[in-house]
Design a protein around this motif. Sequence first.
Motif, mmCIF file in Angstrom:
data_model
loop_
_atom_site.group_PDB
_atom_site.id
_atom_site.type_symbol
_atom_site.label_atom_id
_atom_site.label_comp_id
_atom_site.label_asym_id
_atom_site.label_seq_id
_atom_site.Cartn_x
_atom_site.Cartn_y
_atom_site.Cartn_z
ATOM 1 N N THR A 14 0.828 -1.217 0.000
ATOM 2 C CA THR A 14 0.000 0.000 0.000
ATOM 3 C C THR A 14 0.858 1.262 0.000
ATOM 4 N N GLN A 16 4.664 3.450 -1.322
ATOM 5 C CA GLN A 16 5.279 3.901 -2.580
ATOM 6 C C GLN A 16 6.055 2.772 -3.268
ATOM 7 N N GLN A 17 6.997 2.181 -2.550
ATOM 8 C CA GLN A 17 7.844 1.181 -3.190
ATOM 9 C C GLN A 17 7.080 -0.107 -3.471
ATOM 10 N N ARG A 37 -1.595 -4.759 6.839
ATOM 11 C CA ARG A 37 -1.960 -4.750 8.259
ATOM 12 C C ARG A 37 -3.466 -4.729 8.423
ATOM 13 N N ASP A 58 1.697 -8.526 9.913
ATOM 14 C CA ASP A 58 2.400 -7.360 10.447
ATOM 15 C C ASP A 58 3.879 -7.700 10.512
ATOM 16 N N LEU A 59 4.694 -6.733 10.148
ATOM 17 C CA LEU A 59 6.145 -6.950 10.224
ATOM 18 C C LEU A 59 6.569 -7.322 11.635
ATOM 19 N N GLN A 79 10.936 -1.984 4.554
ATOM 20 C CA GLN A 79 10.406 -1.639 5.864
ATOM 21 C C GLN A 79 10.269 -0.124 5.981
ATOM 22 N N GLN A 84 11.093 8.439 8.342
ATOM 23 C CA GLN A 84 9.796 8.936 7.882
ATOM 24 C C GLN A 84 9.116 9.811 8.935
#
Length: 305
Positions: A14, A16-17, A37, A58-59, A79, A84
Amino acid sequence: MGSTDRIILVLGATGQQGGSVTAALRAEGWAVRALVRNPATDKAGALDASGIELVSGDLADPASLRAAMRGAYGVFSVQPSSGQGAAYGVSDEDEIRWGKDVATAAGESGVQHLVYSSTNAAGPERSGMGHFDSKSEIESYIRTLDVRSTVIRPSALMEMLLPGLGLAEGCVTFFMRPDQPMQFIAAADIGKVVARIFASPETFRSRTIEIAGDAVTGGQVGQAFTRAAGRPIGYQRFPDSLLESDRFLGRLANLVDEGRLAGHADLAALRQEFPGLLTLEQWLVEPGKAAFRAALQAGGDLALR
Ligand SMILES: NC(=O)c1ccc[n+]([C@@H]2O[C@H](COP(=O)([O-])OP(=O)(O)OC[C@H]3O[C@@H](n4cnc5c(N)ncnc54)[C@H](OP(=O)(O)O)[C@@H]3O)[C@@H](O)[C@H]2O)c1
């Protein structure tokens, strides 16, 4: 261009990358599975509506990573980071643990190719910026694992040029000096690079590739923006007073001055291996046009991280 029904698990789909990677893999015929998530968000819903398989996870939950990797051929790993901003709530320790957990899970799950997205400021020497050194540590860990892997090191995104101070007032503001080149890549090109890597796994096995589509001075950014806007857009570096008072921005500017964050990608060689990487001028025509237009209208703030 090949068609395949093999599954690639994309993290951050969801964002940018991951969004760029998802679109590029789909365009090449891969089956994409996105770890999200919250499947109820608009962005997750849009992925679902376009035929992307969603898995909740979830990470921070390694069991959910292993479950999401079941039957997957490849994994794209990215990640969020402390860079950010505090509002995002991710610490450098979180990023390191999450990046390593993804790689460990890939090794344990029989994944055949892990592509990890790092940064062009990563490397053996510490940068002094937590969200760069975190990626160097994740890269090193991945290299110890018995899983085929490729590391990409994106330069600054072209999208980062838009929220700078004063675009609506006719001036773009960023880190490089008016006569100092800095490398940039369009977010959309990250996906194209990753799709090419997954399509030729042995070509890219164990490689670390710095990626960028253009190198432009501050002055050239102003000129390109002027042409795209049809009215004069100047360029200035962030004011010294700001770079002195904000340690985060100041250190980033130092890293640009030292060359480390200005980028070292071999653009000509990259164009051979990844044809079609966008220059800034090309990005302003498409796909950056809508975001550029919106930034011209809306002005900006310092949400640069
Ligand atoms: N900006 C640049 O110029 C640049 C250049 C090189 C490298 N980078 C690095 O790129 C990374 C950010 O990538 P991006 O710009 O694609 O980020 P982004 O657009 O902010 O997207 C972050 C993605 O991560 C997902 N996510 C956040 N926390 C999660 C969790 N706990 N578990 C699972 N998924 C989670 C988000 O999903 P939700 O939908 O759930 O929020 C979202 O899909 C950072 O590490 C940054 O340092 C940035």
